[in-house]
Design an enzyme around this catalytic site. Structure first.
Site, PDB file in Angstrom:
ATOM      1  CG  MET A 179      16.798  10.778  13.686  1.00 33.57           C
ATOM      2  SD  MET A 179      18.352   9.999  13.454  1.00 33.57           S
ATOM      3  CE  MET A 179      17.973   8.448  12.808  1.00 33.57           C
ATOM      4  CB  THR A 266       6.694   5.288  13.456  1.00 35.38           C
ATOM      5  OG1 THR A 266       6.851   3.973  12.921  1.00 35.38           O
ATOM      6  CG2 THR A 266       5.565   6.005  12.725  1.00 35.38           C
ATOM      7  CB  ALA A 268       8.888   0.531  13.859  1.00 34.01           C
ATOM      8  CB  CYS A 412      28.127  17.730   2.211  1.00 35.92           C
ATOM      9  SG  CYS A 412      29.827  18.146   2.409  1.00 35.92           S
TER      10      CYS A 412
HETATM   11  P1  NAD Z   1      11.677   9.715  17.352  1.00 38.64           P
HETATM   12  O1  NAD Z   1      11.381   8.718  18.395  1.00 38.64           O
HETATM   13  O2  NAD Z   1      12.265  11.013  17.702  1.00 38.64           O
HETATM   14  O3  NAD Z   1      10.337  10.007  16.512  1.00 38.64           O
HETATM   15  C1  NAD Z   1       9.383   9.028  16.150  1.00 38.64           C
HETATM   16  C2  NAD Z   1       8.063   9.736  15.836  1.00 38.64           C
HETATM   17  O4  NAD Z   1       7.081   8.816  15.353  1.00 38.64           O
HETATM   18  C3  NAD Z   1       7.464  10.429  17.029  1.00 38.64           C
HETATM   19  O5  NAD Z   1       7.221  11.776  16.694  1.00 38.64           O
HETATM   20  C4  NAD Z   1       6.171   9.660  17.296  1.00 38.64           C
HETATM   21  O6  NAD Z   1       5.157  10.467  17.816  1.00 38.64           O
HETATM   22  C5  NAD Z   1       5.831   9.169  15.914  1.00 38.64           C
HETATM   23  N1  NAD Z   1       4.996   7.958  15.911  1.00 38.64           N
HETATM   24  C6  NAD Z   1       5.143   6.834  16.634  1.00 38.64           C
HETATM   25  N2  NAD Z   1       4.233   5.920  16.306  1.00 38.64           N
HETATM   26  C7  NAD Z   1       3.467   6.478  15.336  1.00 38.64           C
HETATM   27  C8  NAD Z   1       2.386   6.022  14.555  1.00 38.64           C
HETATM   28  N3  NAD Z   1       1.908   4.776  14.702  1.00 38.64           N
HETATM   29  N4  NAD Z   1       1.853   6.858  13.627  1.00 38.64           N
HETATM   30  C9  NAD Z   1       2.328   8.103  13.455  1.00 38.64           C
HETATM   31  N5  NAD Z   1       3.360   8.590  14.157  1.00 38.64           N
HETATM   32  C10 NAD Z   1       3.940   7.776  15.081  1.00 38.64           C
HETATM   33  O7  NAD Z   1      12.603   8.930  16.318  1.00 38.64           O
HETATM   34  P2  NAD Z   1      13.459   9.472  15.077  1.00 38.64           P
HETATM   35  O8  NAD Z   1      14.789   9.899  15.536  1.00 38.64           O
HETATM   36  O9  NAD Z   1      12.638  10.413  14.266  1.00 38.64           O
HETATM   37  O10 NAD Z   1      13.655   8.127  14.254  1.00 38.64           O
HETATM   38  C11 NAD Z   1      12.534   7.406  13.754  1.00 38.64           C
HETATM   39  C12 NAD Z   1      12.905   6.014  13.271  1.00 38.64           C
HETATM   40  O11 NAD Z   1      13.521   6.061  12.012  1.00 38.64           O
HETATM   41  C13 NAD Z   1      13.876   5.283  14.180  1.00 38.64           C
HETATM   42  O12 NAD Z   1      13.513   3.924  14.212  1.00 38.64           O
HETATM   43  C14 NAD Z   1      15.195   5.484  13.536  1.00 38.64           C
HETATM   44  O13 NAD Z   1      16.127   4.503  13.879  1.00 38.64           O
HETATM   45  C15 NAD Z   1      14.791   5.421  12.083  1.00 38.64           C
HETATM   46  N6  NAD Z   1      15.647   6.204  11.222  1.00 38.64           N
HETATM   47  C16 NAD Z   1      16.398   5.616  10.303  1.00 38.64           C
HETATM   48  C17 NAD Z   1      17.168   6.379   9.457  1.00 38.64           C
HETATM   49  C18 NAD Z   1      17.956   5.783   8.437  1.00 38.64           C
HETATM   50  O14 NAD Z   1      18.349   4.684   8.524  1.00 38.64           O
HETATM   51  N7  NAD Z   1      18.208   6.528   7.424  1.00 38.64           N
HETATM   52  C19 NAD Z   1      17.153   7.722   9.534  1.00 38.64           C
HETATM   53  C20 NAD Z   1      16.357   8.296  10.469  1.00 38.64           C
HETATM   54  C21 NAD Z   1      15.614   7.539  11.300  1.00 38.64           C
END
Ligand code: NAD
Length: 558
Positions: A179, A266, A268, A412
């Protein structure tokens, strides 16, 4: 892992396309195609582990379950419903034609046991899986889904702070995963400069391939310099920098460079699988995660605390800082950082006014697999809502910049009234043969009426009802009663175990008259739940929307 015993087989799990059915009806067929589409290597982050996105968000518990679900869907009659318990098919029960063909419950735990620790134990025993949001409810469509949401957020930020565009602004964030990988494109679609830290090189390369990201740099200072140059020249550019987020933010603070916007994606929400501590290399992280998970989690928490401290420091220096829904503030707070919530979440900051109008991430996919079908729907939507300027801009940019992943799809944000209108019009397209196969309509769980998540979608509600989870339960129940094609109820999506309860729904437009009746009910009720929820919490925009669409109970009972 003990929960998988095979690997993903490209031929065996290929998504069927075209108009010939493998199941006994289009609704079952849609579920089959969308399940397999979720796992398509062009769509899923790690198909070998059945992981679709979001740390460890899975589509099925293990390969044995996957095979059984496929078999069950092919066998399922039009008066039956398949039950899925955390990614495993557990029963086929008798219902009726208008009932959902599949009912899904993922990762639900009794609140006192709702921790990652307990979940991990159960997962190890093969008793549960984590469904994230659209992974376990079979309506993930690749990064496009989140590009749109992220585009809306940055567009709202641009409106609020920078006169409607991010031109000439520096936007810093981290994470280029399933994402988070949408961030660079969403920022450049709003004409800004994106500087994004990512620790895993293959993730950066993946975003370069799909053209979501413009360039990769491996030196932090060089990346900062390039970003500043682009900002000064009002260039539209996205930079992925190969480093830990903490190291990028430390360098920004040292060099006294203040981002115009600052956030983080990330994973988290998942300290063991999703977040990589700044004190470990990737290789060390992979070893420690297996050999000493408790120590890994410890280092992860230390790192996230420092990460949030740095974000607050840059906020104090003037950067507009927001949490992007990964629960990093709560992690820092759990580690003792008292002021971790000094910066707001993106929902209260930018998205809630949209939720009050029943607006949210409406999406659809062409089940036949033909991109021409999506072109027909694009045109229909553009003609249907000519007054909606940001929708028009999105449709135009999406056509240019978004390559389809798996089944052709579009998303959309549409609101109360609009979703029902669009759904019925899609059904007509199918009926009249203007598209070659049925269209499946769904949404993210991150929507107006389908989620309780106090650190994200329901943060800082006007009446303090952030943690009230009756709403998503009612949402799943009303969508079941209304005849959605499949309905799911999940726990822990986005923000992790213990922090959220949320519901999904998907409905098929197969061109039949029965489908039209179901579409009309479900696409009115589903966003309607959100309008009612926000009106109940006291939001004026929601109260107006509720009156306008006849959802207001006091007016009804007058
Ligand atoms: P994912 O696990 O596919 O990707 C996470 C990425 O972060 C990985 O590429 C990892 O290598 C990188 N990463 C981890 N620790 C790091 C650090 N300390 N420094 C730099 N890079 C680091 O997850 P995702 O699907 O991309 O989602 C990411 C987070 O965002 C999730 O917690 C998700 O729930 C949240 N999210 C929220 C929304 C929203 O509410 N709008 C939308 C998207 C994602």
């Amino acid at each position: 892992s003990t929960t998988t015993y095979k690997r993903y087989d490209v031929e065996k799990y290929k998504t069927p396309t075209g108009s010939a059915l493998q199941c006994k009806g289009w609704v079952q067929e849609a579920a089959l195609r969308m399940l397999l589409n979720n796992l398509n290597p062009d769509v899923a982050e790690r198909p070998d582990d059945l992981i679709v996105y979001g740390g460890r968000g899975k589509a099925a518990r293990n390969f044995e379950s996957l095979d059984l679900i496929i078999k069950a869907l092919k066998d399922l009659n039009e008066d039956e419903t398949l039950l899925i318990q955390s990614g495993k098919p557990v029963g086929i029960l008798r219902t009726h034609k208008d009932a959902p063909r599949v009912l899904i419950s993922n990762s639900q735990l009794v609140p006192k046991w709702a921790t990652w620790e307990h979940f991990d134990e159960l997962e190890k025993k093969g008793l549960m899986m984590y469904g994230q949001m659209t992974a376990g409810s079979w309506i993930y469509i690749g990064s496009q889904g989140i590009v749109q949401g992220t585009y809306e957020t940055y567009a709202a930020a641009a409106d609020k702070h920078f006169g409607g565009t991010l031109k000439g602004t520096l936007n810093v964030t981290a994470g280029l995963g399933g994402m988070g990988g949408a961030q660079p494109l969403a920022i450049t679609m709003n004409e800004g400069v994106a500087l994004i830290a990512e620790v895993e090189e293959w993730r950066i390369d993946k975003r370069l391939e799909t053209k979501y990201l413009d360039i990769k740099l491996t030196d932090i200072d060089e990346a900062i310099d390039r970003a500043l140059e682009a900002k000064a020249n009002k260039e539209v550019l996205s930079i992925g920098v190969l480093c830990n987020a903490v190291h990028l933010l430390q360098r920004l603070v040292e060099r006294k460079i203040v981002p115009d916007t600052l956030t983080d994606q990330t994973s988290a929400h998942d300290p063991l699988i999703g977040y990589i501590p700044h004190t470990l290399t990737n290789e060390q992280a992979n070893v420690l995660r297996k050999e000493n998970p408790q120590q890994y989690i410890d280092l992860s928490y230390d790192s996230m605390k420092l990460h949030v401290e740095l974000m607050i420091e840059l906020q104090k220096m003037g950067g507009i800082t927001f949490d992007y829904g990964n629960n990093i503030r709560a992690r820092a707070q759990e580690r003792g950082l008292k002021n971790a919530f000094d910066f707001p979440g993106f929902v209260p900051a930018y998205i809630r006014p949209l939720f009050c109008e029943g607006k949210g991430p409406f999406r659809w996919a062409a089940l036949g697999g033909d991109p021409a079908d999506i072109a027909v729907t694009d045109e229909l939507i553009a003609n249907m809502f000519p007054e909606n300027k940001s929708l028009q801009r999105w449709l135009k940019l999406a056509k240019e910049k978004i390559s389809f992943q798996g089944l052709p799809a579009r998303i959309c944000w549409l609101g109360q009234g609009e979703r029902e209108k669009a759904g019925l019009a899609f059904n007509e397209l199918v009926k009249s043969g203007k598209v070659k196969a049925p269209i499946v309509i769904g949404r993210d769980h991150l929507d107006t009426g389908s989620v309780a998540s106090p650190n994200r979608e329901t943060e800082a509600m006007l009446d303090g009802s952030d943690a009230v989870a009756d709403w998503p339960l009612l949402n799943a129940l009303i969508n079941t009663a209304g005849g959605a094609s499949w309905v799911s109820l999940h726990h822990g999506g986005g923000v992790g175990m213990g922090y959220s309860i949320h519901a999904g729904m998907v409905i098929v437009a197969d061109g039949s008259d029965d489908a039209a009746v179901r579409l009309s009910r479900v696409l009115r009720n589903d966003p309607g739940m959100g309008v009612i929820r926000h009106a109940d919490a006291g939001y004026d925009i929601a109260k107006d929307t509720s009156r306008k669409f006849g959802l207001d109970i006091s007016e009804r009972l007058k």
